[in-house]
Design an enzyme around this catalytic site. Structure first.
Site, short mmCIF file in Angstrom:
data_model
loop_
_atom_site.label_atom_id
_atom_site.label_comp_id
_atom_site.label_asym_id
_atom_site.label_seq_id
_atom_site.Cartn_x
_atom_site.Cartn_y
_atom_site.Cartn_z
N ASP A 12 0.86 -1.19 0.00
CA ASP A 12 0.00 0.00 0.00
C ASP A 12 0.90 1.24 0.00
O ASP A 12 1.69 1.44 0.93
CB ASP A 12 -0.89 -0.02 1.25
CG ASP A 12 -1.92 1.11 1.25
OD1 ASP A 12 -1.89 1.96 0.34
OD2 ASP A 12 -2.75 1.15 2.18
N ASP A 108 -2.92 2.50 -6.17
CA ASP A 108 -1.84 2.60 -5.17
C ASP A 108 -1.64 1.34 -4.33
O ASP A 108 -0.87 1.36 -3.37
CB ASP A 108 -2.08 3.79 -4.25
CG ASP A 108 -3.42 3.70 -3.52
OD1 ASP A 108 -4.29 2.91 -3.96
OD2 ASP A 108 -3.61 4.43 -2.53
N GLU A 109 -2.33 0.25 -4.67
CA GLU A 109 -2.18 -0.98 -3.90
C GLU A 109 -2.01 -2.17 -4.84
O GLU A 109 -2.55 -2.17 -5.94
CB GLU A 109 -3.39 -1.22 -2.99
CG GLU A 109 -3.63 -0.14 -1.95
CD GLU A 109 -4.82 -0.45 -1.06
OE1 GLU A 109 -4.95 -1.61 -0.61
OE2 GLU A 109 -5.63 0.47 -0.83
#
Length: 394
Positions: A12, A108-109
Protein backbone atom coordinates in the site's frame (compact mmCIF):
# COMPACT_ATOMS: atom_id res chain seq x y z
CA UNK A 1 5.53 -18.82 8.14
CA UNK A 2 5.25 -22.52 7.30
CA UNK A 3 7.47 -23.58 4.40
CA UNK A 4 4.43 -25.03 2.62
CA UNK A 5 2.50 -21.75 2.78
CA UNK A 6 2.21 -19.31 -0.04
CA UNK A 7 3.91 -15.97 0.60
CA UNK A 8 1.66 -13.08 -0.36
CA UNK A 9 2.60 -9.42 -0.03
CA UNK A 10 0.10 -6.59 0.00
CA UNK A 11 1.76 -3.26 -0.79
CA UNK A 12 0.00 0.00 0.00
CA UNK A 13 1.59 3.27 -1.14
CA UNK A 14 1.17 5.61 1.83
CA UNK A 15 -0.90 8.77 1.26
CA UNK A 16 -0.24 8.25 -2.41
CA UNK A 17 -1.82 11.32 -4.01
CA UNK A 18 -0.51 13.74 -1.37
CA UNK A 19 2.93 12.08 -1.36
CA UNK A 20 3.24 12.49 -5.14
CA UNK A 21 2.20 16.14 -4.85
CA UNK A 22 5.01 16.67 -2.33
CA UNK A 23 7.45 15.10 -4.79
CA UNK A 24 6.25 17.43 -7.54
CA UNK A 25 6.59 20.42 -5.21
CA UNK A 26 9.13 19.65 -2.43
CA UNK A 27 8.55 23.09 -0.89
CA UNK A 28 5.26 21.86 0.63
CA UNK A 29 6.41 18.47 1.95
CA UNK A 30 6.84 19.66 5.57
CA UNK A 31 3.36 21.21 5.74
CA UNK A 32 -0.19 19.92 6.07
CA UNK A 33 -1.20 19.13 2.49
CA UNK A 34 -4.47 17.98 0.98
CA UNK A 35 -5.41 17.16 -2.59
CA UNK A 36 -8.79 18.76 -3.24
CA UNK A 37 -11.34 18.57 -6.05
CA UNK A 38 -11.16 22.31 -6.63
CA UNK A 39 -8.87 24.16 -4.21
CA UNK A 40 -10.22 27.50 -5.45
CA UNK A 41 -13.72 26.70 -4.23
CA UNK A 42 -14.58 26.33 -0.56
CA UNK A 43 -17.25 23.86 -1.64
CA UNK A 44 -14.66 21.45 -3.04
CA UNK A 45 -13.92 18.26 -1.11
CA UNK A 46 -10.75 16.70 0.24
CA UNK A 47 -9.61 13.82 -2.00
CA UNK A 48 -6.46 12.89 -0.08
CA UNK A 49 -4.22 14.24 2.66
CA UNK A 50 -0.77 13.71 4.10
CA UNK A 51 -0.02 12.55 7.64
CA UNK A 52 0.57 16.08 8.92
CA UNK A 53 -2.97 17.05 7.84
CA UNK A 54 -4.31 13.83 9.33
CA UNK A 55 -2.93 14.83 12.75
CA UNK A 56 -5.18 17.89 12.60
CA UNK A 57 -8.18 15.66 11.95
CA UNK A 58 -8.52 16.41 8.24
CA UNK A 59 -10.59 13.67 6.61
CA UNK A 60 -11.03 12.46 3.06
CA UNK A 61 -14.45 13.42 1.71
CA UNK A 62 -15.06 16.48 3.87
CA UNK A 63 -15.45 19.99 2.44
CA UNK A 64 -12.39 22.21 2.17
CA UNK A 65 -13.94 24.79 4.50
CA UNK A 66 -14.43 22.10 7.15
CA UNK A 67 -10.83 20.92 6.78
CA UNK A 68 -9.49 24.47 7.07
CA UNK A 69 -11.46 25.03 10.26
CA UNK A 70 -9.45 22.18 11.75
CA UNK A 71 -6.18 23.21 10.09
CA UNK A 72 -6.08 26.88 9.01
CA UNK A 73 -2.62 26.45 7.48
CA UNK A 74 -3.74 23.54 5.27
CA UNK A 75 -2.28 23.74 1.77
CA UNK A 76 -4.72 22.47 -0.87
CA UNK A 77 -3.57 21.46 -4.33
CA UNK A 78 -5.36 20.29 -7.45
CA UNK A 79 -4.94 16.61 -8.40
CA UNK A 80 -2.44 15.58 -11.07
CA UNK A 81 -3.80 12.20 -12.14
CA UNK A 82 -1.23 11.80 -14.91
CA UNK A 83 1.53 11.99 -12.30
CA UNK A 84 -0.21 9.49 -10.04
CA UNK A 85 -0.45 7.06 -12.95
CA UNK A 86 3.20 7.65 -13.81
CA UNK A 87 4.41 6.84 -10.29
CA UNK A 88 2.06 3.86 -10.06
CA UNK A 89 3.58 2.43 -13.25
CA UNK A 90 7.10 3.05 -11.93
CA UNK A 91 6.23 1.11 -8.78
CA UNK A 92 4.84 -1.75 -10.88
CA UNK A 93 8.12 -1.94 -12.80
CA UNK A 94 9.87 -2.45 -9.47
CA UNK A 95 7.39 -5.17 -8.45
CA UNK A 96 8.01 -6.92 -11.77
CA UNK A 97 11.67 -7.30 -10.84
CA UNK A 98 10.54 -9.71 -8.12
CA UNK A 99 7.53 -11.57 -9.52
CA UNK A 100 5.19 -11.81 -12.48
CA UNK A 101 2.21 -12.57 -10.22
CA UNK A 102 0.91 -9.08 -9.49
CA UNK A 103 -2.70 -8.10 -8.89
CA UNK A 104 -3.48 -4.36 -8.72
CA UNK A 105 -6.04 -3.13 -6.20
CA UNK A 106 -6.59 0.42 -7.30
CA UNK A 107 -3.83 2.74 -8.43
CA UNK A 108 -1.84 2.60 -5.17
CA UNK A 109 -2.18 -0.98 -3.90
CA UNK A 110 -1.07 -4.39 -5.16
CA UNK A 111 -0.90 -8.02 -4.13
CA UNK A 112 2.26 -9.93 -5.05
CA UNK A 113 2.69 -13.69 -4.90
CA UNK A 114 6.41 -14.08 -4.19
CA UNK A 115 6.35 -17.75 -3.17
CA UNK A 116 8.61 -18.91 -6.00
CA UNK A 117 10.70 -15.71 -5.96
CA UNK A 118 12.10 -16.51 -2.52
CA UNK A 119 14.19 -19.34 -3.95
CA UNK A 120 15.75 -17.05 -6.55
CA UNK A 121 16.52 -14.26 -4.09
CA UNK A 122 17.40 -16.73 -1.31
CA UNK A 123 15.51 -14.84 1.37
CA UNK A 124 12.36 -14.88 3.48
CA UNK A 125 9.14 -13.10 2.63
CA UNK A 126 9.93 -10.44 5.22
CA UNK A 127 13.40 -9.84 3.80
CA UNK A 128 12.01 -9.54 0.27
CA UNK A 129 9.32 -7.13 1.50
CA UNK A 130 11.99 -5.00 3.18
CA UNK A 131 14.00 -4.96 -0.03
CA UNK A 132 11.02 -3.84 -2.13
CA UNK A 133 10.05 -1.24 0.46
CA UNK A 134 13.55 0.26 0.49
CA UNK A 135 13.88 0.19 -3.30
CA UNK A 136 10.64 2.12 -3.77
CA UNK A 137 11.77 4.68 -1.23
CA UNK A 138 15.25 5.03 -2.75
CA UNK A 139 14.16 5.15 -6.40
CA UNK A 140 10.77 6.88 -6.20
CA UNK A 141 10.93 8.79 -2.92
CA UNK A 142 7.67 7.17 -1.77
CA UNK A 143 6.92 5.17 1.36
CA UNK A 144 4.89 1.98 1.30
CA UNK A 145 3.44 -0.26 3.98
CA UNK A 146 3.57 -4.00 3.35
CA UNK A 147 1.66 -6.90 4.84
CA UNK A 148 3.14 -10.41 4.61
CA UNK A 149 0.92 -13.45 5.00
CA UNK A 150 -0.23 -16.65 3.30
CA UNK A 151 -3.51 -15.19 2.03
CA UNK A 152 -4.62 -12.02 0.28
CA UNK A 153 -7.03 -10.78 2.95
CA UNK A 154 -4.60 -11.32 5.82
CA UNK A 155 -1.81 -9.62 3.85
CA UNK A 156 -4.12 -6.64 3.30
CA UNK A 157 -4.86 -6.52 7.03
CA UNK A 158 -1.11 -6.52 7.65
CA UNK A 159 -0.39 -3.57 5.36
CA UNK A 160 -3.03 -1.50 7.19
CA UNK A 161 -1.57 -2.16 10.64
CA UNK A 162 1.48 0.12 10.51
CA UNK A 163 1.76 3.34 8.51
CA UNK A 164 3.77 4.95 7.10
CA UNK A 165 6.62 2.68 6.01
CA UNK A 166 5.27 -0.21 8.05
CA UNK A 167 5.88 -3.93 7.65
CA UNK A 168 3.63 -6.44 9.40
CA UNK A 169 3.61 -10.23 9.29
CA UNK A 170 0.53 -12.32 9.94
CA UNK A 171 1.51 -15.97 10.16
CA UNK A 172 0.23 -19.06 11.93
CA UNK A 173 1.99 -18.10 15.16
CA UNK A 174 0.36 -14.68 15.63
CA UNK A 175 -2.79 -15.00 13.50
CA UNK A 176 -5.26 -15.33 16.41
CA UNK A 177 -3.59 -12.66 18.57
CA UNK A 178 -3.85 -10.15 15.73
CA UNK A 179 -7.52 -10.98 15.11
CA UNK A 180 -8.22 -10.11 18.75
CA UNK A 181 -6.76 -6.62 18.26
CA UNK A 182 -8.60 -5.71 15.06
CA UNK A 183 -12.19 -4.59 14.52
CA UNK A 184 -14.57 -6.26 12.09
CA UNK A 185 -14.61 -3.11 9.94
CA UNK A 186 -10.83 -3.41 9.49
CA UNK A 187 -11.43 -6.31 7.11
CA UNK A 188 -11.65 -5.58 3.40
CA UNK A 189 -14.98 -7.41 2.83
CA UNK A 190 -16.75 -5.95 5.84
CA UNK A 191 -18.38 -2.67 4.84
CA UNK A 192 -20.60 -0.35 6.83
CA UNK A 193 -23.78 -2.36 6.30
CA UNK A 194 -22.26 -5.69 7.38
CA UNK A 195 -20.35 -4.19 10.31
CA UNK A 196 -23.52 -2.54 11.66
CA UNK A 197 -25.34 -5.87 11.48
CA UNK A 198 -22.46 -7.61 13.25
CA UNK A 199 -22.37 -4.97 15.99
CA UNK A 200 -26.06 -5.60 16.67
CA UNK A 201 -25.06 -9.24 17.27
CA UNK A 202 -22.32 -8.09 19.70
CA UNK A 203 -19.62 -9.07 17.21
CA UNK A 204 -16.95 -6.38 17.30
CA UNK A 205 -13.50 -7.92 16.80
CA UNK A 206 -12.22 -10.10 14.00
CA UNK A 207 -11.68 -12.78 16.62
CA UNK A 208 -15.41 -12.66 17.41
CA UNK A 209 -15.98 -13.16 13.69
CA UNK A 210 -13.46 -16.01 13.58
CA UNK A 211 -15.35 -17.89 16.32
CA UNK A 212 -18.60 -17.92 14.33
CA UNK A 213 -19.55 -20.97 12.32
CA UNK A 214 -19.56 -20.53 8.54
CA UNK A 215 -23.22 -21.62 8.46
CA UNK A 216 -24.13 -18.70 10.73
CA UNK A 217 -22.46 -16.13 8.49
CA UNK A 218 -23.86 -17.74 5.36
CA UNK A 219 -27.38 -17.59 6.84
CA UNK A 220 -27.16 -13.84 7.42
CA UNK A 221 -24.92 -12.69 4.58
CA UNK A 222 -25.12 -15.40 1.92
CA UNK A 223 -22.04 -16.36 -0.06
CA UNK A 224 -20.28 -13.18 1.13
CA UNK A 225 -20.55 -14.53 4.66
CA UNK A 226 -18.73 -17.70 3.64
CA UNK A 227 -15.98 -15.66 1.97
CA UNK A 228 -15.62 -13.58 5.14
CA UNK A 229 -15.34 -16.67 7.31
CA UNK A 230 -12.74 -18.30 5.08
CA UNK A 231 -10.67 -15.14 4.78
CA UNK A 232 -10.56 -14.36 8.49
CA UNK A 233 -9.82 -18.04 9.25
CA UNK A 234 -6.92 -18.13 6.80
CA UNK A 235 -8.71 -20.57 4.50
CA UNK A 236 -7.54 -18.58 1.53
CA UNK A 237 -6.31 -20.06 -1.74
CA UNK A 238 -7.60 -17.11 -3.73
CA UNK A 239 -5.07 -16.78 -6.54
CA UNK A 240 -3.25 -13.61 -7.45
CA UNK A 241 -4.88 -12.52 -10.69
CA UNK A 242 -2.40 -10.72 -12.97
CA UNK A 243 -3.66 -7.85 -15.12
CA UNK A 244 -5.44 -8.72 -18.33
CA UNK A 245 -3.17 -10.28 -20.90
CA UNK A 246 -2.90 -7.06 -22.91
CA UNK A 247 -1.73 -5.22 -19.78
CA UNK A 248 1.12 -7.62 -18.97
CA UNK A 249 4.31 -5.61 -19.04
CA UNK A 250 6.96 -8.33 -18.70
CA UNK A 251 7.48 -12.09 -18.75
CA UNK A 252 10.47 -13.70 -17.11
CA UNK A 253 11.92 -16.56 -15.12
CA UNK A 254 14.75 -16.94 -12.62
CA UNK A 255 16.32 -19.73 -10.61
CA UNK A 256 19.01 -20.42 -8.02
CA UNK A 257 21.63 -23.04 -8.88
CA UNK A 258 22.16 -26.05 -6.62
CA UNK A 259 25.75 -24.87 -6.17
CA UNK A 260 27.75 -21.77 -7.09
CA UNK A 261 28.51 -21.90 -10.81
CA UNK A 262 32.04 -21.22 -12.06
CA UNK A 263 32.05 -23.13 -15.37
CA UNK A 264 30.96 -21.28 -18.53
CA UNK A 265 29.40 -24.37 -20.09
CA UNK A 266 27.30 -24.85 -16.98
CA UNK A 267 26.25 -21.19 -17.17
CA UNK A 268 25.19 -21.68 -20.78
CA UNK A 269 23.10 -24.73 -19.88
CA UNK A 270 21.48 -22.79 -17.04
CA UNK A 271 20.75 -19.81 -19.29
CA UNK A 272 19.35 -22.10 -21.96
CA UNK A 273 16.94 -23.67 -19.47
CA UNK A 274 15.70 -20.23 -18.39
CA UNK A 275 15.44 -19.07 -22.02
CA UNK A 276 13.34 -22.11 -22.87
CA UNK A 277 10.90 -21.39 -20.04
CA UNK A 278 10.66 -17.69 -20.88
CA UNK A 279 10.12 -18.30 -24.59
CA UNK A 280 7.41 -20.89 -23.93
CA UNK A 281 5.58 -18.45 -21.69
CA UNK A 282 5.85 -15.74 -24.34
CA UNK A 283 4.35 -18.01 -26.97
CA UNK A 284 1.67 -19.29 -24.60
CA UNK A 285 0.43 -15.71 -24.29
CA UNK A 286 1.03 -15.09 -28.03
CA UNK A 287 3.55 -12.40 -27.15
CA UNK A 288 6.81 -11.34 -28.72
CA UNK A 289 9.30 -9.11 -26.93
CA UNK A 290 11.72 -6.44 -27.98
CA UNK A 291 13.64 -5.87 -24.73
CA UNK A 292 15.52 -8.44 -22.67
CA UNK A 293 16.88 -7.99 -19.14
CA UNK A 294 19.37 -10.21 -17.33
CA UNK A 295 20.10 -10.22 -13.60
CA UNK A 296 23.15 -12.02 -12.17
CA UNK A 297 23.33 -12.87 -8.48
CA UNK A 298 26.86 -13.73 -7.38
CA UNK A 299 27.88 -16.05 -4.55
CA UNK A 300 28.66 -13.06 -2.32
CA UNK A 301 25.01 -11.92 -2.85
CA UNK A 302 25.99 -8.91 -4.94
CA UNK A 303 24.02 -8.24 -8.11
CA UNK A 304 24.69 -7.11 -11.67
CA UNK A 305 22.02 -6.44 -14.26
CA UNK A 306 21.55 -4.87 -17.66
CA UNK A 307 19.04 -4.84 -20.48
CA UNK A 308 19.11 -4.56 -24.25
CA UNK A 309 16.43 -3.50 -26.71
CA UNK A 310 16.61 -5.43 -29.98
CA UNK A 311 15.66 -4.08 -33.39
CA UNK A 312 13.25 -6.95 -34.04
CA UNK A 313 10.63 -8.75 -31.94
CA UNK A 314 11.43 -12.27 -30.73
CA UNK A 315 9.82 -15.15 -28.83
CA UNK A 316 11.90 -18.24 -29.70
CA UNK A 317 14.30 -19.81 -27.25
CA UNK A 318 17.37 -19.41 -29.46
CA UNK A 319 16.80 -15.65 -29.60
CA UNK A 320 16.04 -15.31 -25.89
CA UNK A 321 19.16 -17.35 -25.12
CA UNK A 322 21.37 -15.46 -27.59
CA UNK A 323 20.39 -12.01 -26.33
CA UNK A 324 20.60 -13.08 -22.67
CA UNK A 325 24.05 -14.57 -23.17
CA UNK A 326 25.26 -11.41 -24.92
CA UNK A 327 24.26 -9.42 -21.83
CA UNK A 328 25.88 -12.01 -19.57
CA UNK A 329 29.16 -11.78 -21.46
CA UNK A 330 29.12 -7.98 -21.34
CA UNK A 331 28.52 -8.02 -17.58
CA UNK A 332 30.68 -10.94 -16.46
CA UNK A 333 33.24 -11.46 -19.21
CA UNK A 334 35.18 -14.70 -19.60
CA UNK A 335 36.58 -14.69 -16.06
CA UNK A 336 33.67 -14.24 -13.67
CA UNK A 337 33.10 -14.66 -9.95
CA UNK A 338 31.05 -17.65 -8.80
CA UNK A 339 27.40 -17.21 -9.72
CA UNK A 340 24.52 -18.24 -7.48
CA UNK A 341 21.43 -17.33 -9.54
CA UNK A 342 20.28 -15.90 -12.87
CA UNK A 343 17.07 -14.31 -14.05
CA UNK A 344 15.88 -13.48 -17.58
CA UNK A 345 12.94 -11.17 -18.15
CA UNK A 346 11.47 -9.77 -21.36
CA UNK A 347 9.45 -6.60 -21.87
CA UNK A 348 8.36 -4.20 -24.59
CA UNK A 349 5.78 -6.85 -25.46
CA UNK A 350 3.45 -7.03 -28.44
CA UNK A 351 0.52 -9.40 -28.78
CA UNK A 352 0.19 -11.20 -32.09
CA UNK A 353 -3.57 -10.74 -32.09
CA UNK A 354 -3.30 -7.02 -31.49
CA UNK A 355 -0.92 -6.16 -34.31
CA UNK A 356 -1.02 -7.87 -37.68
CA UNK A 357 2.33 -6.30 -38.56
CA UNK A 358 4.22 -8.42 -36.05
CA UNK A 359 5.15 -10.93 -38.76
CA UNK A 360 7.24 -8.20 -40.37
CA UNK A 361 9.50 -8.24 -37.33
CA UNK A 362 9.64 -11.90 -36.35
CA UNK A 363 11.07 -14.98 -37.96
CA UNK A 364 7.82 -16.75 -38.74
CA UNK A 365 9.55 -19.99 -39.72
CA UNK A 366 11.35 -20.20 -36.37
CA UNK A 367 8.19 -19.29 -34.50
CA UNK A 368 6.19 -22.03 -36.22
CA UNK A 369 8.95 -24.53 -35.41
CA UNK A 370 8.94 -23.46 -31.76
CA UNK A 371 5.16 -23.75 -31.57
CA UNK A 372 5.36 -27.26 -33.02
CA UNK A 373 7.95 -28.23 -30.40
CA UNK A 374 5.74 -26.74 -27.67
CA UNK A 375 2.84 -28.92 -28.81
CA UNK A 376 5.00 -32.05 -28.88
CA UNK A 377 6.37 -31.38 -25.40
CA UNK A 378 2.92 -30.71 -24.03
CA UNK A 379 1.70 -34.02 -25.44
CA UNK A 380 4.71 -36.28 -24.83
CA UNK A 381 6.82 -34.52 -22.17
CA UNK A 382 9.67 -32.02 -22.11
CA UNK A 383 12.36 -34.53 -23.07
CA UNK A 384 10.74 -35.65 -26.33
CA UNK A 385 12.53 -33.07 -28.50
CA UNK A 386 14.68 -29.95 -28.33
CA UNK A 387 16.40 -27.55 -30.66
CA UNK A 388 20.01 -28.24 -31.61
CA UNK A 389 22.60 -26.76 -29.27
CA UNK A 390 24.74 -25.35 -32.05
CA UNK A 391 23.14 -21.94 -31.76
CA UNK A 392 24.57 -21.58 -28.24
CA UNK A 393 28.02 -21.06 -29.71
CA UNK A 394 28.57 -17.66 -31.28
Amino acid sequence: MDKTDRVILHIDMNNFFASVECLINPAIKNYAVAVAGDPNKRTGIILAKNYIAKVYGVKTGEAIWEAKQKCPTLITVAPHYDKYQEYSEKAHLIYEQYTDLIEPFGIDECWLDVTDSLKFFNCTGVELAQRIQQQIFNELGLSVSIGVSWGKTLAKLGSDMKKPMGLSVIDKSNHIDILKKLKVQDMIMVGKHISEKLHKMNIYSLYDLYLLKPEFLTHYFGVVGLHIHNAVSGIDDDKILPPREQDIKSIGNGATAVHDMTDLDEIKEFLHDLATKVSRRLRAHEFSAKTIHLTIKYADFSYASAQNTINNYFNCEQDVYKYAYQIFHSLAGDKFSPIRALRISTSNLINKNDDNQINLFTNEKNENLCNTIDNLKEKYGDNIISLAKDYREF
